[in-house]
Motif scaffolding. Structure first.
Motif, PDB file in Angstrom:
ATOM      1  N   LEU A  72      44.571  30.772  64.124  1.00  0.00           N
ATOM      2  CA  LEU A  72      44.885  30.884  65.545  1.00  0.00           C
ATOM      3  C   LEU A  72      43.615  31.235  66.303  1.00  0.00           C
ATOM      4  O   LEU A  72      42.957  32.239  66.000  1.00  0.00           O
ATOM      5  N   PRO A  73      43.231  30.438  67.284  1.00  0.00           N
ATOM      6  CA  PRO A  73      42.001  30.714  68.034  1.00  0.00           C
ATOM      7  C   PRO A  73      42.158  31.943  68.923  1.00  0.00           C
ATOM      8  O   PRO A  73      43.277  32.392  69.205  1.00  0.00           O
ATOM      9  N   ALA A  74      41.045  32.477  69.356  1.00  0.00           N
ATOM     10  CA  ALA A  74      41.072  33.597  70.290  1.00  0.00           C
ATOM     11  C   ALA A  74      41.786  33.165  71.565  1.00  0.00           C
ATOM     12  O   ALA A  74      41.538  32.083  72.098  1.00  0.00           O
ATOM     13  N   MET A  75      42.693  34.039  72.042  1.00  0.00           N
ATOM     14  CA  MET A  75      43.495  33.666  73.202  1.00  0.00           C
ATOM     15  C   MET A  75      44.054  34.922  73.858  1.00  0.00           C
ATOM     16  O   MET A  75      44.514  35.843  73.161  1.00  0.00           O
ATOM     17  N   MET A  76      43.996  34.973  75.181  1.00  0.00           N
ATOM     18  CA  MET A  76      44.609  36.049  75.966  1.00  0.00           C
ATOM     19  C   MET A  76      44.150  37.428  75.480  1.00  0.00           C
ATOM     20  O   MET A  76      44.955  38.355  75.312  1.00  0.00           O
ATOM     21  N   GLY A  77      42.858  37.538  75.210  1.00  0.00           N
ATOM     22  CA  GLY A  77      42.307  38.817  74.824  1.00  0.00           C
ATOM     23  C   GLY A  77      42.425  39.158  73.358  1.00  0.00           C
ATOM     24  O   GLY A  77      41.928  40.205  72.916  1.00  0.00           O
ATOM     25  N   ARG A  78      43.061  38.281  72.580  1.00  0.00           N
ATOM     26  CA  ARG A  78      43.220  38.539  71.147  1.00  0.00           C
ATOM     27  C   ARG A  78      42.127  37.825  70.365  1.00  0.00           C
ATOM     28  O   ARG A  78      41.728  36.718  70.715  1.00  0.00           O
ATOM     29  N   LEU A  79      41.683  38.450  69.287  1.00  0.00           N
ATOM     30  CA  LEU A  79      40.674  37.845  68.441  1.00  0.00           C
ATOM     31  C   LEU A  79      41.264  36.701  67.634  1.00  0.00           C
ATOM     32  O   LEU A  79      42.480  36.643  67.393  1.00  0.00           O
ATOM     33  N   ALA A  80      40.411  35.765  67.237  1.00  0.00           N
ATOM     34  CA  ALA A  80      40.844  34.696  66.335  1.00  0.00           C
ATOM     35  C   ALA A  80      41.337  35.321  65.029  1.00  0.00           C
ATOM     36  O   ALA A  80      40.795  36.326  64.566  1.00  0.00           O
ATOM     37  N   ARG A  81      42.355  34.719  64.453  1.00  0.00           N
ATOM     38  CA  ARG A  81      42.932  35.298  63.246  1.00  0.00           C
ATOM     39  C   ARG A  81      43.659  34.227  62.453  1.00  0.00           C
ATOM     40  O   ARG A  81      43.899  33.122  62.952  1.00  0.00           O
ATOM     41  N   THR A  82      44.021  34.563  61.235  1.00  0.00           N
ATOM     42  CA  THR A  82      44.809  33.673  60.389  1.00  0.00           C
ATOM     43  C   THR A  82      46.225  34.216  60.309  1.00  0.00           C
ATOM     44  O   THR A  82      46.440  35.400  60.038  1.00  0.00           O
ATOM     45  N   SER A  83      47.192  33.352  60.578  1.00  0.00           N
ATOM     46  CA  SER A  83      48.598  33.739  60.550  1.00  0.00           C
ATOM     47  C   SER A  83      49.292  33.054  59.379  1.00  0.00           C
ATOM     48  O   SER A  83      49.230  31.829  59.241  1.00  0.00           O
ATOM     49  N   GLU A  84      49.923  33.841  58.529  1.00  0.00           N
ATOM     50  CA  GLU A  84      50.691  33.292  57.425  1.00  0.00           C
ATOM     51  C   GLU A  84      52.163  33.179  57.836  1.00  0.00           C
ATOM     52  O   GLU A  84      52.717  34.090  58.440  1.00  0.00           O
ATOM     53  N   THR A  85      52.758  32.037  57.522  1.00  0.00           N
ATOM     54  CA  THR A  85      54.164  31.836  57.846  1.00  0.00           C
ATOM     55  C   THR A  85      54.895  31.241  56.644  1.00  0.00           C
ATOM     56  O   THR A  85      54.296  30.588  55.788  1.00  0.00           O
ATOM     57  N   HIS A  86      56.192  31.484  56.609  1.00  0.00           N
ATOM     58  CA  HIS A  86      57.078  30.888  55.621  1.00  0.00           C
ATOM     59  C   HIS A  86      58.158  30.122  56.378  1.00  0.00           C
ATOM     60  O   HIS A  86      58.889  30.720  57.178  1.00  0.00           O
ATOM     61  N   MET A  87      58.233  28.811  56.182  1.00  0.00           N
ATOM     62  CA  MET A  87      59.285  28.026  56.802  1.00  0.00           C
ATOM     63  C   MET A  87      60.361  27.758  55.759  1.00  0.00           C
ATOM     64  O   MET A  87      60.126  27.045  54.780  1.00  0.00           O
TER      65      MET A  87
END
Length: 227
Positions: A72-87
């Motif tokens: 996830l790119p930096a957005m709305m004041g938040r740092l770029a990060r990796t998000s793990e999801t389970h679908m």
């Protein structure tokens, strides 16, 4: 609307969820003879533009779990990060759950109910009947049209039938896809979308999958997507 406690999920993720549901329904479908199909796990490799993503799928008669990591790119004041999801896809209930362990949240997607509604003969285009039989999927007859089998190929050492399919649901038109359906698994094991994005299953391991993989955390907040 999505509640404020989901505001850190990017707008791209939210808008893409119904499309993910349609995609899952088209690729994996609602099996006609689910209990007779083998359970397995596999690596999932997808390419979107220049981005290659890796995931893991666990498949059983009525449920799938797809584990992915998204940058996830930096957005709305938040740092770029990796998000793990389970679908987690429940084909019996026709529901898709997007589980976010970072935020202890579950988004519920009803796209499969929309795709699969109306009975097996609701789609006047009967060209996909054979594809539905080959892929074990009733959904193939509802969300697709102009299906043509164009040959047979090996996909990672496994025999597969190659099809061209016009994919869409109502106003959502996804163009012509090419899909490869595994002869033994009765599942799509490779696909190429109309805009050139690709995906495939590798390292397929046939074995029973633990039921615990598909449990939804009881302490996570659940939010239904509009449907």
């Amino acid at each position: 609307m999505i509640r404020s406690d989901f505001s850190d999920v990017t707008s791209f993720q939210i808008s893409a969820l119904p499309l993910l549901g349609i995609t899952a329904a088209v690729l994996f479908g609602v099996p006609l003879a689910a209990a007779q199909l083998p359970e397995f796990s596999a690596d999932v490799i997808t390419t979107t533009g220049a981005t290659v993503s890796n995931g893991k799928i666990y498949h059983t008669a009525w449920k799938d779990r797809l584990d992915t990591s998204m940058h996830l790119p930096a957005m709305m004041g938040r740092l770029a990060r990796t998000s793990e999801t389970h679908m987690i896809t429940d084909r019996e209930q026709k529901l898709i759950y997007l589980v976010d362990p970072q935020k202890k949240s579950i988004l519920v997607n009803y796209a499969m109910q929309i795709v699969s509604g109306g009975g097996p003969d609701s789609n006047p285009d009967k060209s996909c009947t054979e594809l539905a039989k080959a892929s074990g999927s009733m959904v193939a007859m509802k969300a697709a049209g102009n299906c043509k089998q164009i040959g047979f190929e090996e996909v990672n050492g496994r025999n597969a039938a190659k099809w061209e399919v016009q994919v869409g649901m109502g106003a959502v038109q996804l163009g012509t896809w090419t899909v490869w359906v595994d002869a033994q698994l009765k599942m799509t094991v490779k696909w190429r979308t109309s805009d050139g994005n690709t995906g495939e299953l590798r390292n397929i391991q046939q074995a029973p999958q633990p039921a615990s993989l598909f449990d939804l955390p009881a302490d996570y907040h659940r939010q239904d997507l509009p449907h």
